[in-house]
Write an enzyme that holds these catalytic residues in place. Structure first.
Site, PDB file in Angstrom:
ATOM      1  N   ASP A   1       0.758  -1.140   0.183  1.00 16.83           N
ATOM      2  CA  ASP A   1       0.000   0.025   0.099  1.00 16.83           C
ATOM      3  C   ASP A   1       0.824   1.273  -0.192  1.00 16.83           C
ATOM      4  OD1 ASP A   1      -3.072  -0.989   0.643  1.00 16.83           O
ATOM      5  OD2 ASP A   1      -1.461  -2.238   1.805  1.00 16.83           O
TER       6      ASP A   1
ATOM      7  N   GLU B   1       0.089   9.614   1.173  1.00 16.42           N
ATOM      8  CA  GLU B   1      -0.676  10.570   1.941  1.00 16.42           C
ATOM      9  C   GLU B   1      -0.776   9.917   3.474  1.00 16.42           C
ATOM     10  OE1 GLU B   1      -4.490  13.296   1.453  1.00 16.42           O
ATOM     11  OE2 GLU B   1      -5.184  11.352   1.625  1.00 16.42           O
ATOM     12  N   ASP B   2      -0.762   8.513   3.542  1.00 16.46           N
ATOM     13  CA  ASP B   2      -0.982   8.216   5.145  1.00 16.46           C
ATOM     14  C   ASP B   2       0.187   8.175   6.249  1.00 16.46           C
ATOM     15  OD1 ASP B   2      -3.755   7.532   4.530  1.00 16.46           O
ATOM     16  OD2 ASP B   2      -3.613   5.821   3.527  1.00 16.46           O
TER      17      ASP B   2
ATOM     18  N   ARG C   1       1.855  -1.583   7.095  1.00 11.41           N
ATOM     19  CA  ARG C   1       2.149  -0.213   6.515  1.00 11.41           C
ATOM     20  C   ARG C   1       2.840   0.689   7.688  1.00 11.41           C
ATOM     21  NH1 ARG C   1      -2.269   3.197   3.762  1.00 11.41           N
ATOM     22  NH2 ARG C   1      -0.329   4.005   2.829  1.00 11.41           N
TER      23      ARG C   1
ATOM     24  N   ARG D   1      -8.673   3.824  11.519  1.00 12.28           N
ATOM     25  CA  ARG D   1      -7.292   4.232  11.448  1.00 12.28           C
ATOM     26  C   ARG D   1      -6.657   5.040  12.280  1.00 12.28           C
ATOM     27  NH1 ARG D   1      -6.084   1.812   6.124  1.00 12.28           N
ATOM     28  NH2 ARG D   1      -7.577  -0.169   6.096  1.00 12.28           N
TER      29      ARG D   1
ATOM     30  N   HIS E   1     -11.534   6.767   5.777  1.00 13.38           N
ATOM     31  CA  HIS E   1     -11.073   7.768   6.394  1.00 13.38           C
ATOM     32  C   HIS E   1     -12.005   9.061   6.207  1.00 13.38           C
ATOM     33  CE1 HIS E   1      -6.720   6.047   5.200  1.00 13.38           C
ATOM     34  NE2 HIS E   1      -7.093   6.027   6.385  1.00 13.38           N
TER      35      HIS E   1
ATOM     36  N   ILE F   1      -8.350  -1.080  -3.625  1.00 15.61           N
ATOM     37  CA  ILE F   1      -7.842  -1.297  -2.470  1.00 15.61           C
ATOM     38  C   ILE F   1      -8.043  -0.170  -1.759  1.00 15.61           C
ATOM     39  CG2 ILE F   1      -6.101  -3.102  -3.336  1.00 15.61           C
ATOM     40  CD1 ILE F   1      -4.159  -0.822  -4.040  1.00 15.61           C
TER      41      ILE F   1
ATOM     42  N   CYS G   1      -5.093  10.228  -1.637  1.00 14.19           N
ATOM     43  CA  CYS G   1      -3.954   9.116  -1.121  1.00 14.19           C
ATOM     44  C   CYS G   1      -2.810   8.981  -1.890  1.00 14.19           C
ATOM     45  CB  CYS G   1      -4.883   7.606  -1.247  1.00 14.19           C
ATOM     46  SG  CYS G   1      -6.530   7.615  -0.563  1.00 14.19           S
TER      47      CYS G   1
END
Length: 259
Positions: free
Chosen positions: A62, A67-68, A87, A135, A165, A246, A252
């Site tokens: 991923d 962005e995460d 992640r 998350r 999100h 996904i 993202c």
């Protein structure tokens, strides 16, 4: 322009095994994902954005969703702490690039037991709306609030129930206009904004990017396109079929900031 720099990461072949908690649309096609990502980068560049392209990370399916693991703001950056164990180490991989743009004393980290992902962080002026989601937990929000406070910025926590999100359900378009879907339609958290209400069948298109030189939106969502056009936005459509499989959207795939 609302930002002049973007950081992206090429999808690895392992992207076909990316996390799918919501979409249930089958596995991505790697070749198509690469084509869509190249088109994404090309469009950002065409709209005047300087794009830094990072190498693919095969061990992290991923990791193209840059962005995460980080949040980039005008005055500071935050290395986040993604919830999913697959992640977590992405934070270590993104930090060297962040250090090229921000001074050391302007880079902060979310630490255990705090968890926060950038997809839950929506900046509007001096205010950060942060989704309290599957998350991102309260401890993560509290740590981010302490950081933002140092720079005179406000944080408002927003519950996320229907979406992955916060920015899966709402994105800020500028000029006090907010795209909203699902639980955020007429939400009291966003009552001060002019809400552009996205119909349920086009919920995926709530995740758009306003570059200040045109809005990038996913292709084949005619109602959202017409609504944005009516509100004065020039739109640029791009295929996102493989990333939608996904749980990924347009925001993202990049970190966007001024430098």
């Amino acid at each position: 322009m609302l930002f002049n720099n973007a950081i992206v990461r090429k999808p690895a072949h392992s992207v076909i095994n990316g996390i799918d908690d919501y979409a249930d649309l089958g596995k991505p096609d790697y070749s198509k994902a690469i084509q869509e990502h190249e088109s994404y980068v090309s469009l950002l560049t065409k709209l005047g954005i300087k794009v830094t392209i990072l190498d693919a990370l095969e061990d992290y399916p991923d990791s193209c969703f840059v962005e995460d693991p980080a949040v980039v703001a005008d005055e500071f950056a935050v290395i986040t702490n993604p919830t999913r164990s697959s992640r977590t180490k992405e934070r270590e991989k993104i930090r060297p690039t962040i250090e090229k743009f921000y001074q050391e004393d302007r880079i902060f980290e979310i630490k255990e037991p705090g968890h926060l992902e950038g997809g839950d962080v929506m900046c509007v002026g001096k205010t950060f709306y942060i989704g309290l989601s599957a998350r991102t937990n309260q401890e993560g929000i509290d740590q981010f609030t302490e950081i933002a406070d140092k720079f005179g910025q406000e944080v408002i926590a927003v519950p996320v129930n229907e979406f992955l999100h916060l920015k899966t359900g709402t994105t800020y378009m500028g000029n006090n206009k907010l795209l909203v879907a699902g639980e955020y339609i007429d939400s009291p958290y966003f009552k001060k904004f002019e809400q552009l209400r996205v119909p349920e069948k086009e919920n995926y298109a709530v995740n758009c990017i306003n570059t200040g030189n045109g809005v990038i939106m996913p292709a084949d969502f005619p109602t959202v396109k017409e609504m944005l056009t009516q509100h004065g936005f020039k739109t640029h459509e791009i295929n996102m079929s493989e990333f939608s499989k996904i749980d990924g959207g347009l925001t993202c795939l990049s970190l966007r900031f001024n430098a």
